[in-house]
Write a protein that holds these residues in place. Structure first.
Motif, PDB file in Angstrom:
ATOM      1  N   MET A  19       0.842  -1.204   0.000  1.00 41.23           N
ATOM      2  CA  MET A  19       0.000   0.000   0.000  1.00 41.23           C
ATOM      3  C   MET A  19       0.878   1.255   0.000  1.00 41.23           C
ATOM      4  N   PHE A  74       2.160  -5.139  -3.014  1.00 37.47           N
ATOM      5  CA  PHE A  74       0.785  -5.500  -2.679  1.00 37.47           C
ATOM      6  C   PHE A  74      -0.004  -4.206  -2.508  1.00 37.47           C
ATOM      7  N   TRP A  75      -0.927  -3.977  -3.411  1.00 34.22           N
ATOM      8  CA  TRP A  75      -1.674  -2.719  -3.416  1.00 34.22           C
ATOM      9  C   TRP A  75      -0.700  -1.536  -3.425  1.00 34.22           C
ATOM     10  N   GLY A  76       0.340  -1.684  -4.181  1.00 34.64           N
ATOM     11  CA  GLY A  76       1.346  -0.630  -4.261  1.00 34.64           C
ATOM     12  C   GLY A  76       2.163  -0.792  -5.529  1.00 34.64           C
ATOM     13  N   MET A 108      -2.161  -7.495  -6.870  1.00 31.89           N
ATOM     14  CA  MET A 108      -3.003  -6.300  -6.945  1.00 31.89           C
ATOM     15  C   MET A 108      -2.128  -5.044  -6.878  1.00 31.89           C
ATOM     16  N   GLY A 109      -0.991  -5.122  -7.510  1.00 31.32           N
ATOM     17  CA  GLY A 109      -0.050  -4.009  -7.546  1.00 31.32           C
ATOM     18  C   GLY A 109       0.776  -4.092  -8.812  1.00 31.32           C
ATOM     19  N   TRP A 151      -3.443 -10.575 -10.366  1.00 30.67           N
ATOM     20  CA  TRP A 151      -4.286  -9.379 -10.379  1.00 30.67           C
ATOM     21  C   TRP A 151      -3.406  -8.123 -10.344  1.00 30.67           C
ATOM     22  N   GLY A 152      -2.314  -8.206 -11.028  1.00 31.70           N
ATOM     23  CA  GLY A 152      -1.378  -7.088 -11.063  1.00 31.70           C
ATOM     24  C   GLY A 152      -0.480  -7.214 -12.276  1.00 31.70           C
TER      25      GLY A 152
END
Length: 203
Positions: free
Chosen positions: A88, A108-110, A134-135, A184-185
């Motif tokens: 993040m 991760f989310w980053g 997700m990143g 997912w990234g």
């Protein structure tokens, strides 16, 4: 590879220096200069300096030195950080840093960015394991090193974008294997021409 007049002149200067140090005679200098000025390819120049010590050959510009098959001057140094983690948030490795034999990058989310255009390499062969969930992770490699991309994209992308359009680097150049997972990234390896400006020093 075809050579330029500048390449011939660099090798000629190395030969003149070798003669002044007593490593070759004046007759050998004349013989080798004849070969140098008649050379058309890198292969023609290689035998001319093959028996000279490394410190003499280091006077040749790095690009020409690598094309001649001489040891790459970017290999060696104390390894830098073994990890870049962005949870993040963001993480960056760029400028003048030393790539360790194994570097792990996790996002991760980053987002994370690794720029190798002004990097040195602790060893000739390095591995970067990149995991993006997700990143995103962007890895920029110069066109004068060898790169092998073997990662997996699962509902994401793990890919190489060649923006240089130049031939592969010589076998003596550093080799970086980039592997890992994009879930997912995205992990994008961008091959670009080496920057010609002064490197940014990482703080």
């Amino acid at each position: 590879m075809r050579i330029s007049d500048a390449d011939r002149e660099q090798v000629a200067q190395v030969l003149h220096a070798a003669m002044s140090e007593g490593r070759i005679t004046i007759n050998e200098l004349e013989e080798r200069l004849t070969v140098v000025y008649a050379a058309k390819t890198v292969g023609d120049l290689k035998p001319v300096t093959a028996d000279l010590p490394q410190h003499s050959r280091s006077a040749i510009e790095p690009a020409t030195s690598r094309a001649l098959g001489l040891p790459d001057d970017r290999i060696g140094g104390h390894p830098g950080s073994g990890a870049s983690i962005a949870v993040m948030s963001g993480a960056s490795r760029k400028g003048s840093w030393v790539v360790p034999p194994q570097h792990n990058s996790f996002a991760f989310w980053g987002g994370a960015e690794l720029d190798l255009r002004h990097a040195r390499f602790a060893e000739k062969h390095s591995t970067i394991t990149a995991v993006a969930i997700m990143g995103g992770i962007d890895i920029i490699v110069p066109d004068d090193i060898n790169v092998d991309v073997t990662g997996i994209g699962f509902m994401g992308a793990f890919e190489l974008e060649d923006r240089a359009g130049t031939p592969a680097a010589p076998p003596t150049a550093p080799t970086v294997k980039i592997t890992g997972l994009a879930f997912w990234g995205g992990v994008v390896v961008k091959r670009k021409p080496r920057k010609k400006d002064m490197p940014e020093i990482e703080g």
